[in-house]
Design a protein around this motif. Sequence first.
Motif, PDB file in Angstrom:
ATOM      1  N   HIS A  10       0.812  -1.216   0.000  1.00  0.00           N
ATOM      2  CA  HIS A  10       0.000   0.000   0.000  1.00  0.00           C
ATOM      3  C   HIS A  10       0.848   1.269   0.000  1.00  0.00           C
ATOM      4  O   HIS A  10       0.416   2.310  -0.496  1.00  0.00           O
ATOM      5  CB  HIS A  10      -0.984  -0.007   1.170  1.00  0.00           C
ATOM      6  CG  HIS A  10      -2.046  -1.044   1.026  1.00  0.00           C
ATOM      7  ND1 HIS A  10      -3.014  -1.001   0.045  1.00  0.00           N
ATOM      8  CD2 HIS A  10      -2.277  -2.187   1.711  1.00  0.00           C
ATOM      9  CE1 HIS A  10      -3.803  -2.059   0.144  1.00  0.00           C
ATOM     10  NE2 HIS A  10      -3.368  -2.802   1.151  1.00  0.00           N
ATOM     11  N   GLN A  11       2.060   1.193   0.551  1.00  0.00           N
ATOM     12  CA  GLN A  11       2.969   2.338   0.557  1.00  0.00           C
ATOM     13  C   GLN A  11       3.759   2.451  -0.746  1.00  0.00           C
ATOM     14  O   GLN A  11       4.492   3.408  -0.945  1.00  0.00           O
ATOM     15  CB  GLN A  11       3.941   2.233   1.727  1.00  0.00           C
ATOM     16  CG  GLN A  11       3.283   2.380   3.083  1.00  0.00           C
ATOM     17  CD  GLN A  11       4.244   2.108   4.241  1.00  0.00           C
ATOM     18  OE1 GLN A  11       5.278   1.457   4.083  1.00  0.00           O
ATOM     19  NE2 GLN A  11       3.880   2.597   5.415  1.00  0.00           N
ATOM     20  N   GLY A  12       3.616   1.444  -1.627  1.00  0.00           N
ATOM     21  CA  GLY A  12       4.337   1.458  -2.897  1.00  0.00           C
ATOM     22  C   GLY A  12       5.766   0.960  -2.791  1.00  0.00           C
ATOM     23  O   GLY A  12       6.536   1.047  -3.738  1.00  0.00           O
ATOM     24  N   TYR A  13       6.115   0.434  -1.628  1.00  0.00           N
ATOM     25  CA  TYR A  13       7.469  -0.073  -1.388  1.00  0.00           C
ATOM     26  C   TYR A  13       7.688  -1.420  -2.076  1.00  0.00           C
ATOM     27  O   TYR A  13       8.776  -1.715  -2.541  1.00  0.00           O
ATOM     28  CB  TYR A  13       7.676  -0.177   0.122  1.00  0.00           C
ATOM     29  CG  TYR A  13       9.057  -0.548   0.579  1.00  0.00           C
ATOM     30  CD1 TYR A  13      10.163   0.218   0.222  1.00  0.00           C
ATOM     31  CD2 TYR A  13       9.263  -1.649   1.394  1.00  0.00           C
ATOM     32  CE1 TYR A  13      11.432  -0.109   0.651  1.00  0.00           C
ATOM     33  CE2 TYR A  13      10.531  -1.985   1.837  1.00  0.00           C
ATOM     34  CZ  TYR A  13      11.610  -1.220   1.457  1.00  0.00           C
ATOM     35  OH  TYR A  13      12.857  -1.551   1.890  1.00  0.00           O
ATOM     36  N   LEU A  14       6.635  -2.227  -2.159  1.00  0.00           N
ATOM     37  CA  LEU A  14       6.702  -3.551  -2.778  1.00  0.00           C
ATOM     38  C   LEU A  14       5.536  -3.687  -3.745  1.00  0.00           C
ATOM     39  O   LEU A  14       4.391  -3.856  -3.327  1.00  0.00           O
ATOM     40  CB  LEU A  14       6.647  -4.650  -1.703  1.00  0.00           C
ATOM     41  CG  LEU A  14       6.724  -6.095  -2.189  1.00  0.00           C
ATOM     42  CD1 LEU A  14       8.051  -6.357  -2.893  1.00  0.00           C
ATOM     43  CD2 LEU A  14       6.575  -7.054  -1.007  1.00  0.00           C
ATOM     44  N   PRO A  15       5.804  -3.587  -5.055  1.00  0.00           N
ATOM     45  CA  PRO A  15       4.710  -3.686  -6.021  1.00  0.00           C
ATOM     46  C   PRO A  15       4.118  -5.096  -6.062  1.00  0.00           C
ATOM     47  O   PRO A  15       4.835  -6.079  -5.893  1.00  0.00           O
ATOM     48  CB  PRO A  15       5.363  -3.332  -7.356  1.00  0.00           C
ATOM     49  CG  PRO A  15       6.825  -3.345  -7.143  1.00  0.00           C
ATOM     50  CD  PRO A  15       7.088  -3.339  -5.674  1.00  0.00           C
ATOM     51  N   ALA A  16       2.821  -5.155  -6.274  1.00  0.00           N
ATOM     52  CA  ALA A  16       2.125  -6.439  -6.343  1.00  0.00           C
ATOM     53  C   ALA A  16       1.355  -6.543  -7.648  1.00  0.00           C
ATOM     54  O   ALA A  16       0.920  -5.543  -8.206  1.00  0.00           O
ATOM     55  CB  ALA A  16       1.166  -6.573  -5.169  1.00  0.00           C
ATOM     56  N   ASN A  17       1.204  -7.759  -8.110  1.00  0.00           N
ATOM     57  CA  ASN A  17       0.302  -8.062  -9.220  1.00  0.00           C
ATOM     58  C   ASN A  17      -0.861  -8.824  -8.626  1.00  0.00           C
ATOM     59  O   ASN A  17      -0.667  -9.857  -7.974  1.00  0.00           O
ATOM     60  CB  ASN A  17       0.990  -8.903 -10.288  1.00  0.00           C
ATOM     61  CG  ASN A  17       1.851  -8.068 -11.202  1.00  0.00           C
ATOM     62  OD1 ASN A  17       1.427  -7.024 -11.660  1.00  0.00           O
ATOM     63  ND2 ASN A  17       3.058  -8.525 -11.456  1.00  0.00           N
TER      64      ASN A  17
END
Length: 94
Positions: A68-75
Amino acid sequence: MKLNLNESNVSITMKYDDLVALMNDCVKSTIKWFRDEEKAKENKIWYSTAEAAKKCSVGTSTINRWKHQGYLPANTIGGRDYYSEEDIKKILAA
C-alpha cells in the motif's frame, strides 16, 4: 510532411497515407511492447503474500503495508496478490 513550430503549438501537415502508416506503426509497437511485458512476467518467479512474508522474515501485514505504501509492487490476480522474486530481492538488499 510539413512541420510548423511556434512558442506553444505544433502543427504537422501530412498526407493521409502517411498518417495511416504512422498510426499503424504506433499500434504495432504498442502491441509488441505489451506482449514483451507479458512474456517478462511469465518468466518471473512469483510469491503469494504469505510466501513473500516468509522470504522477508516479516508478517503478512508488513507485506500488505509495503504494498500500500508502494514499497513492494504487487500483481493482483483473482483477488490475490503476488510479488516478484526480483522485487523481494531488492527489498532484502536494501
